[in-house]
Design a protein around this motif. Structure first.
Motif, PDB file in Angstrom:
ATOM      1  N   LEU A 102     -92.086 -31.650   4.059  1.00  0.00           N
ATOM      2  CA  LEU A 102     -91.934 -30.459   4.897  1.00  0.00           C
ATOM      3  C   LEU A 102     -93.041 -29.450   4.605  1.00  0.00           C
ATOM      4  O   LEU A 102     -93.630 -28.875   5.529  1.00  0.00           O
ATOM      5  N   VAL A 103     -93.329 -29.239   3.323  1.00  0.00           N
ATOM      6  CA  VAL A 103     -94.395 -28.313   2.949  1.00  0.00           C
ATOM      7  C   VAL A 103     -95.741 -28.849   3.421  1.00  0.00           C
ATOM      8  O   VAL A 103     -96.554 -28.106   3.995  1.00  0.00           O
ATOM      9  N   ASN A 106     -96.029 -28.504   7.184  1.00  0.00           N
ATOM     10  CA  ASN A 106     -96.249 -27.111   7.557  1.00  0.00           C
ATOM     11  C   ASN A 106     -97.697 -26.714   7.335  1.00  0.00           C
ATOM     12  O   ASN A 106     -98.325 -26.085   8.189  1.00  0.00           O
ATOM     13  N   ARG A 107     -98.253 -27.108   6.185  1.00  0.00           N
ATOM     14  CA  ARG A 107     -99.654 -26.778   5.883  1.00  0.00           C
ATOM     15  C   ARG A 107    -100.606 -27.474   6.856  1.00  0.00           C
ATOM     16  O   ARG A 107    -101.579 -26.885   7.320  1.00  0.00           O
ATOM     17  N   GLY A 109     -99.859 -28.471   9.891  1.00  0.00           N
ATOM     18  CA  GLY A 109     -99.687 -27.815  11.187  1.00  0.00           C
ATOM     19  C   GLY A 109    -100.432 -26.495  11.255  1.00  0.00           C
ATOM     20  O   GLY A 109    -101.095 -26.189  12.253  1.00  0.00           O
ATOM     21  N   GLU A 110    -100.332 -25.693  10.192  1.00  0.00           N
ATOM     22  CA  GLU A 110    -101.060 -24.419  10.153  1.00  0.00           C
ATOM     23  C   GLU A 110    -102.568 -24.647  10.202  1.00  0.00           C
ATOM     24  O   GLU A 110    -103.289 -23.951  10.912  1.00  0.00           O
ATOM     25  N   TRP A 137     -88.709 -18.249  12.465  1.00  0.00           N
ATOM     26  CA  TRP A 137     -88.210 -19.592  12.146  1.00  0.00           C
ATOM     27  C   TRP A 137     -88.647 -20.601  13.200  1.00  0.00           C
ATOM     28  O   TRP A 137     -88.995 -21.736  12.881  1.00  0.00           O
ATOM     29  N   VAL A 140     -92.351 -21.305  12.573  1.00  0.00           N
ATOM     30  CA  VAL A 140     -92.526 -22.180  11.412  1.00  0.00           C
ATOM     31  C   VAL A 140     -92.063 -23.590  11.748  1.00  0.00           C
ATOM     32  O   VAL A 140     -92.716 -24.578  11.399  1.00  0.00           O
ATOM     33  N   GLY A 141     -90.930 -23.707  12.456  1.00  0.00           N
ATOM     34  CA  GLY A 141     -90.421 -25.024  12.852  1.00  0.00           C
ATOM     35  C   GLY A 141     -91.377 -25.751  13.782  1.00  0.00           C
ATOM     36  O   GLY A 141     -91.611 -26.951  13.644  1.00  0.00           O
ATOM     37  N   VAL A 143     -94.663 -25.242  14.032  1.00  0.00           N
ATOM     38  CA  VAL A 143     -95.864 -25.590  13.267  1.00  0.00           C
ATOM     39  C   VAL A 143     -95.582 -26.819  12.409  1.00  0.00           C
ATOM     40  O   VAL A 143     -96.398 -27.745  12.325  1.00  0.00           O
ATOM     41  N   THR A 144     -94.407 -26.850  11.766  1.00  0.00           N
ATOM     42  CA  THR A 144     -94.041 -27.984  10.920  1.00  0.00           C
ATOM     43  C   THR A 144     -93.882 -29.252  11.747  1.00  0.00           C
ATOM     44  O   THR A 144     -94.343 -30.325  11.348  1.00  0.00           O
ATOM     45  N   GLY A 147     -97.166 -30.499  12.588  1.00  0.00           N
ATOM     46  CA  GLY A 147     -97.742 -31.102  11.384  1.00  0.00           C
ATOM     47  C   GLY A 147     -97.225 -32.513  11.168  1.00  0.00           C
ATOM     48  O   GLY A 147     -97.973 -33.408  10.770  1.00  0.00           O
TER      49      GLY A 147
END
Length: 195
Positions: A102-103, A106-107, A109-110, A137, A140-141, A143-144, A147
């Motif tokens: 997940l991390v 997210n990274r 995706g960002e 949220w 972030v969702g 983007v994740t 990713g």
């Protein structure tokens, strides 16, 4: 461990955790297409089926959060990929590794979307403060999720290439060993006949 002992240990471990043809054929979700799973070509380890199985397994592992094994098996059928290998590779994402992925997703995706650079420095934070916690949220969702799509495509491509090269290396290594053994036998026979 090294040598033949480690190879048998690894192959035993893989056989232990790989579903059999009969187990997959008797699965209630796969029963409608079970006759396709019984095809021997889908269970052989060949130079074409192994990279395909790895790629499809990695793609399925990252593209959906649940049911990756079934997706990998369904994708393996038309692609003529190795079904058990594609199912086994999906375990790269599991409940224990999910927080890590997940991390990473997210990274990725960002980095891929580069949201802060597009909106300007700090604009994403201002937007999140103005629209509330739910909007943050959702951002972030999204983007994740993006990713995970990037991870699915990139890992599948890399998995295909690495498995293909790995397969060629293993086959070449086995061939060299076989030729060396044949050469040793020939030398021994020549020594026996020479005396």
């Amino acid at each position: 461990m090294s040598g033949p002992r480690s190879k048998t240990w690894l192959s035993d471990l893989i056989r232990k955790h790989m579903p059999t043809r009969e187990e997959m054929a008797s699965n209630r979700y796969l029963r409608p297409i079970a006759h396709r799973f019984l095809s021997p070509e889908l269970w052989r380890f060949t130079r074409r089926s192994v990279p395909r199985g790895v790629a499809l397994g990695l793609f399925a592992a990252f593209i959906v959060p649940l049911g990756q094994i079934f997706l990998a098996a369904f994708l393996a059928l038309p692609a003529r990929a190795n079904v058990p290998l594609s199912a086994l590779v999906t375990f790269v994402t599991n409940p224990f590794t999910l927080p890590f992925w997940l991390v990473v997703a997210n990274r990725v995706g960002e980095l891929t979307l580069n949201i802060d650079a597009t909106l300007g420095a700090g604009a994403a934070n201002t937007l999140a403060e103005d629209s509330g916690v739910l909007a943050r949220w959702l951002e972030v969702g999204g983007v994740t999720a993006f990713g995970f799509v990037v991870l699915a495509v990139v890992s599948a491509a890399l998995g295909y290439l690495i498995a293909g090269f790995g397969w060629r290396y293993i086959v070449a290594h086995k061939r060299r060993k076989r030729l060396m053994k044949m050469e040793q036998r020939l030398v021994e026979r020549l020594k026996e006949h020479g005396q």
